[in-house]
Design a protein around this motif. Structure first.
Motif, PDB file in Angstrom:
ATOM      1  N   LEU A  34      50.749  37.563  48.176  1.00  0.00           N
ATOM      2  CA  LEU A  34      51.161  38.939  48.464  1.00  0.00           C
ATOM      3  C   LEU A  34      50.453  39.917  47.536  1.00  0.00           C
ATOM      4  CD1 LEU A  34      52.966  40.875  50.066  1.00  0.00           C
ATOM      5  CD2 LEU A  34      54.762  40.455  48.372  1.00  0.00           C
ATOM      6  N   LEU A  35      50.360  39.567  46.271  1.00  0.00           N
ATOM      7  CA  LEU A  35      49.670  40.428  45.310  1.00  0.00           C
ATOM      8  C   LEU A  35      48.190  40.575  45.657  1.00  0.00           C
ATOM      9  CD1 LEU A  35      49.752  42.002  42.576  1.00  0.00           C
ATOM     10  CD2 LEU A  35      49.109  39.840  41.509  1.00  0.00           C
ATOM     11  N   VAL A  36      47.534  39.472  45.968  1.00  0.00           N
ATOM     12  CA  VAL A  36      46.098  39.505  46.269  1.00  0.00           C
ATOM     13  C   VAL A  36      45.825  40.286  47.553  1.00  0.00           C
ATOM     14  CG1 VAL A  36      44.107  38.071  46.919  1.00  0.00           C
ATOM     15  CG2 VAL A  36      45.546  37.409  44.991  1.00  0.00           C
ATOM     16  N   VAL A  37      46.588  39.995  48.615  1.00  0.00           N
ATOM     17  CA  VAL A  37      46.371  40.682  49.886  1.00  0.00           C
ATOM     18  C   VAL A  37      46.681  42.179  49.742  1.00  0.00           C
ATOM     19  CG1 VAL A  37      47.177  40.868  52.271  1.00  0.00           C
ATOM     20  CG2 VAL A  37      46.661  38.632  51.309  1.00  0.00           C
ATOM     21  N   SER A  38      47.749  42.510  49.019  1.00  0.00           N
ATOM     22  CA  SER A  38      48.103  43.922  48.805  1.00  0.00           C
ATOM     23  C   SER A  38      47.028  44.641  47.996  1.00  0.00           C
ATOM     24  CB  SER A  38      49.451  44.041  48.098  1.00  0.00           C
ATOM     25  OG  SER A  38      50.470  43.494  48.888  1.00  0.00           O
ATOM     26  N   LEU A  39      46.520  43.967  46.977  1.00  0.00           N
ATOM     27  CA  LEU A  39      45.458  44.561  46.163  1.00  0.00           C
ATOM     28  C   LEU A  39      44.239  44.868  47.022  1.00  0.00           C
ATOM     29  CD1 LEU A  39      44.245  45.296  43.353  1.00  0.00           C
ATOM     30  CD2 LEU A  39      43.437  42.932  43.266  1.00  0.00           C
ATOM     31  N   PHE A  40      43.866  43.922  47.891  1.00  0.00           N
ATOM     32  CA  PHE A  40      42.705  44.156  48.743  1.00  0.00           C
ATOM     33  C   PHE A  40      43.000  45.154  49.856  1.00  0.00           C
ATOM     34  CE2 PHE A  40      40.890  40.616  46.499  1.00  0.00           C
ATOM     35  CZ  PHE A  40      39.547  40.947  46.457  1.00  0.00           C
ATOM     36  N   ALA A  41      44.259  45.283  50.247  1.00  0.00           N
ATOM     37  CA  ALA A  41      44.606  46.313  51.238  1.00  0.00           C
ATOM     38  C   ALA A  41      44.421  47.694  50.628  1.00  0.00           C
ATOM     39  CB  ALA A  41      46.049  46.139  51.722  1.00  0.00           C
ATOM     40  N   VAL A  42      44.794  47.832  49.365  1.00  0.00           N
ATOM     41  CA  VAL A  42      44.715  49.132  48.701  1.00  0.00           C
ATOM     42  C   VAL A  42      43.301  49.437  48.211  1.00  0.00           C
ATOM     43  CG1 VAL A  42      45.545  50.449  46.703  1.00  0.00           C
ATOM     44  CG2 VAL A  42      47.150  49.095  48.054  1.00  0.00           C
ATOM     45  N   ALA A  43      42.663  48.444  47.597  1.00  0.00           N
ATOM     46  CA  ALA A  43      41.384  48.732  46.942  1.00  0.00           C
ATOM     47  C   ALA A  43      40.281  47.734  47.278  1.00  0.00           C
ATOM     48  CB  ALA A  43      41.599  48.754  45.432  1.00  0.00           C
ATOM     49  N   GLY A  44      40.425  46.981  48.352  1.00  0.00           N
ATOM     50  CA  GLY A  44      39.462  45.934  48.675  1.00  0.00           C
ATOM     51  C   GLY A  44      38.048  46.428  48.891  1.00  0.00           C
ATOM     52  N   GLN A  45      37.916  47.470  49.681  1.00  0.00           N
ATOM     53  CA  GLN A  45      36.577  48.001  49.953  1.00  0.00           C
ATOM     54  C   GLN A  45      35.912  48.469  48.665  1.00  0.00           C
ATOM     55  OE1 GLN A  45      35.434  47.725  53.135  1.00  0.00           O
ATOM     56  NE2 GLN A  45      33.457  48.291  52.326  1.00  0.00           N
ATOM     57  N   ALA A  46      36.664  49.127  47.817  1.00  0.00           N
ATOM     58  CA  ALA A  46      36.122  49.613  46.549  1.00  0.00           C
ATOM     59  C   ALA A  46      35.753  48.461  45.617  1.00  0.00           C
ATOM     60  CB  ALA A  46      37.122  50.547  45.869  1.00  0.00           C
ATOM     61  N   ILE A  47      36.591  47.424  45.591  1.00  0.00           N
ATOM     62  CA  ILE A  47      36.314  46.267  44.730  1.00  0.00           C
ATOM     63  C   ILE A  47      35.028  45.576  45.178  1.00  0.00           C
ATOM     64  CG2 ILE A  47      37.113  43.952  44.099  1.00  0.00           C
ATOM     65  CD1 ILE A  47      39.997  45.081  44.244  1.00  0.00           C
ATOM     66  N   LEU A  48      34.921  45.312  46.469  1.00  0.00           N
ATOM     67  CA  LEU A  48      33.715  44.642  46.969  1.00  0.00           C
ATOM     68  C   LEU A  48      32.468  45.496  46.754  1.00  0.00           C
ATOM     69  CD1 LEU A  48      34.968  42.954  50.268  1.00  0.00           C
ATOM     70  CD2 LEU A  48      34.740  41.959  47.995  1.00  0.00           C
ATOM     71  N   ALA A  49      32.588  46.803  46.990  1.00  0.00           N
ATOM     72  CA  ALA A  49      31.442  47.697  46.787  1.00  0.00           C
ATOM     73  C   ALA A  49      31.044  47.742  45.311  1.00  0.00           C
ATOM     74  CB  ALA A  49      31.772  49.101  47.296  1.00  0.00           C
ATOM     75  N   TYR A  50      32.027  47.826  44.426  1.00  0.00           N
ATOM     76  CA  TYR A  50      31.741  47.885  42.991  1.00  0.00           C
ATOM     77  C   TYR A  50      31.025  46.621  42.514  1.00  0.00           C
ATOM     78  CZ  TYR A  50      32.434  48.009  37.948  1.00  0.00           C
ATOM     79  OH  TYR A  50      32.237  47.995  36.600  1.00  0.00           O
ATOM     80  N   LEU A  51      31.476  45.471  43.009  1.00  0.00           N
ATOM     81  CA  LEU A  51      30.872  44.207  42.597  1.00  0.00           C
ATOM     82  C   LEU A  51      29.614  43.865  43.383  1.00  0.00           C
ATOM     83  CD1 LEU A  51      34.128  42.086  42.197  1.00  0.00           C
ATOM     84  CD2 LEU A  51      32.717  43.077  40.379  1.00  0.00           C
ATOM     85  N   GLY A  52      29.325  44.648  44.423  1.00  0.00           N
ATOM     86  CA  GLY A  52      28.161  44.374  45.251  1.00  0.00           C
ATOM     87  C   GLY A  52      28.316  43.109  46.078  1.00  0.00           C
ATOM     88  N   ILE A  53      29.543  42.837  46.464  1.00  0.00           N
ATOM     89  CA  ILE A  53      29.847  41.615  47.222  1.00  0.00           C
ATOM     90  C   ILE A  53      30.177  41.997  48.650  1.00  0.00           C
ATOM     91  CG2 ILE A  53      31.465  39.681  47.451  1.00  0.00           C
ATOM     92  CD1 ILE A  53      31.966  39.929  44.445  1.00  0.00           C
ATOM     93  N   GLY A  54      29.653  41.243  49.583  1.00  0.00           N
ATOM     94  CA  GLY A  54      29.997  41.439  50.985  1.00  0.00           C
ATOM     95  C   GLY A  54      30.993  40.383  51.433  1.00  0.00           C
ATOM     96  N   ILE A  55      31.499  40.572  52.627  1.00  0.00           N
ATOM     97  CA  ILE A  55      32.448  39.616  53.198  1.00  0.00           C
ATOM     98  C   ILE A  55      31.829  38.213  53.311  1.00  0.00           C
ATOM     99  CG2 ILE A  55      33.834  39.081  55.248  1.00  0.00           C
ATOM    100  CD1 ILE A  55      34.974  41.407  53.643  1.00  0.00           C
ATOM    101  N   PRO A  56      30.545  38.080  53.684  1.00  0.00           N
ATOM    102  CA  PRO A  56      29.967  36.729  53.748  1.00  0.00           C
ATOM    103  C   PRO A  56      30.002  35.992  52.402  1.00  0.00           C
ATOM    104  CG  PRO A  56      28.590  38.240  54.975  1.00  0.00           C
ATOM    105  CD  PRO A  56      29.612  39.073  54.256  1.00  0.00           C
TER     106      PRO A  56
END
Length: 186
Positions: A34-56
């Motif tokens: 729940l914590l992980v999914v909620s975190l990515f619901a709120v800030a997932g796009q920003a986290i992936l963009a900041y780290l330069g990580i894509g969904i693949p």
């Protein structure tokens, strides 16, 4: 996320533990998810963009981690370690993440948040869906003791092997999806 489908893996990892330890592992795994999914619901796009990580990349990493766990289940090494440290670790990894809050759930959550386009109703619906699926996950794992009484010790061993095979297949699919995502540029 597949609440009934998590029961075999849950039982293969904690089925030999006392009921209190199984209940604690179910609660911890669901809270972590729940914590992980909620975190990515709120800030997932920003986290992936900041780290330069894509969904693949997320899919590939999750697939490799699941493959390691599947190999432990298939070879029987998962149940030979001391129980003291394993209670917390099993609830966090692999149950909480990547099994419950895996790359698929995280990616789907990010996509659904993107599609909400600032509509409050869509955000509320997504939030309720996340909470509801986690309540169902908890109930399935928490009350899996009924299954243990039916299948006994030899059934748990068999279930561990089947769960390991299914996890290995899921892991290979995640890695294949990751490779396809890199090739197509998704």
């Amino acid at each position: 996320m597949d609440p009934p489908g998590t029961v075999p893996v849950f039982l293969s990892l904690v089925g030999r533990k006392p009921p209190a330890a199984r209940a604690r592992a179910a609660r911890q795994a669901v809270l972590v998810s729940l914590l992980v999914v909620s975190l990515f619901a709120v800030a997932g796009q920003a986290i992936l963009a900041y780290l330069g990580i894509g969904i693949p990349a997320l899919q590939g990493a999750g697939g490799l981690l699941l493959l390691l766990i599947a190999l432990d289940l298939l070879t029987g090494k998962g149940g030979t370690e001391p129980e003291t440290a394993e209670d917390v670790n099993v609830a966090l990894v692999p149950l909480g993440t990547p099994l419950l809050a895996g790359p698929g759930a995280i990616a789907a959550t990010i996509v659904f948040v993107r599609e909400a386009h600032g509509r409050l109703g869509a955000y509320v619906a997504l939030g309720l869906a996340i909470v509801t699926v986690h309540l169902v996950l908890w109930a399935c794992m928490r009350y899996s003791g009924v299954v243990i009484r039916v299948i006994r010790e030899s059934g748990i061993t068999l279930l561990a092997k089947i769960a390991g095979l299914l996890l290995a297949a899921i892991a290979v699919q995640l890695v294949a999806d990751s490779v396809q995502g890199f090739i197509t540029g998704a």
